[in-house]
Enzyme design. Sequence first.
Site, short mmCIF file in Angstrom:
data_model
loop_
_atom_site.label_atom_id
_atom_site.label_comp_id
_atom_site.label_asym_id
_atom_site.label_seq_id
_atom_site.Cartn_x
_atom_site.Cartn_y
_atom_site.Cartn_z
N ALA A 126 0.83 -1.20 0.00
CA ALA A 126 0.00 0.00 0.00
C ALA A 126 0.86 1.25 0.00
O ALA A 126 2.00 1.23 0.45
CB ALA A 126 -0.92 0.00 1.22
N SER A 127 0.30 2.33 -0.53
CA SER A 127 0.96 3.62 -0.59
C SER A 127 2.33 3.47 -1.25
O SER A 127 2.41 3.11 -2.41
CB SER A 127 1.06 4.24 0.81
OG SER A 127 1.18 5.64 0.72
N GLY A 128 3.43 3.70 -0.52
CA GLY A 128 4.74 3.54 -1.12
C GLY A 128 4.99 2.13 -1.63
O GLY A 128 5.73 1.93 -2.60
#
Length: 343
Positions: A126-128
Amino acid sequence: KVKTKIRAPRTKETSNGRLQVDYRLYSGVRNWTLRLSGGKEHIAVIRASGSVRRFRGPLSAPTAGIVAEQLIQRIRSVRESKRYKAVVIRIDSPGGDALASDLLWREIRLLAAEKPVIASLADVAASGGYYIAMAAGTIVAENLTLTGSIGVVKGKFSLGKLYEKIGFNKAIISKGKYAELTAAEQRSFRPEEAELFAKSAQYAYTQFRDKAAYSRSMPIDKMEENAQGRVWTGSEAVSRGLVDAIGGMSRAIAIAKQKANIPLENKVTVVELSRPSPTLPEILTGIGSTLLGVETTVKTLLQDLASSEEIQARMDGIILEKLEDSSYSDPFFTILKDYLGSL
């Protein structure tokens, strides 16, 4: 007399029609039985586990998290090597430093221009973690993988009340309108500082979203519907165009063979170029029960604290959930949990 030893069945069918395999049989599986060794063609597997950071800090363990400078070197060596026909990047990360994630995105894009790259998402990407994955030509996730979270966060400490309580005074001599932007943790943002922070975070978010749209060949307005920090399961991500297929490592390797024009029935040799490093949740729930685990946990968390002034592309809810479930009663961990929750 001849004694006959009766062995329990190694497999049995469950009530829902699935085959249950005895652990001893399962643990005996080797790469060659899965046609993953002994082949002439080689597929590289690179593992990326833990929080993303640019450099390995003085407090971090040698194998703690995803260190961009180290992973970039490994990716470049694979790109320059003629030995590997395809690459599978196994990602298990809630994200971290946004710039580090962007640097890894660029490096994987360069790798994907030379040979097939498949991103295999584990529990969390998730995200990065998704930032890294979206650079691959194909993304494979489990049904319940947590992914997406296309968003950024930026902030700073505001310790004025704490300083008052302990009788600590801090004086800053500065020159320039924004010179104290992150140095003056004894006070909250001034209006113009808050505005600059917001613009900086918005710019980083726009870059993330637009690169996600570019990577997934999706219009920006469509990607915006999937972004804004929203988290999706693997199956939801497939329906939204963020992920290409459902499956684990075996599916990722099968796709890698296909993309590299290797017949599926042919054997390949899978080469592990990096071993998975222990993540913070693993340390807190398992390894952290030992003194060494506690020391590693503290070092990892302190390293994250030290880098928190940079823009972050991370989803810390996973870490907080594990902290809530952990057996530690030490108030130090409570303070760290509260800090992570404030990011």
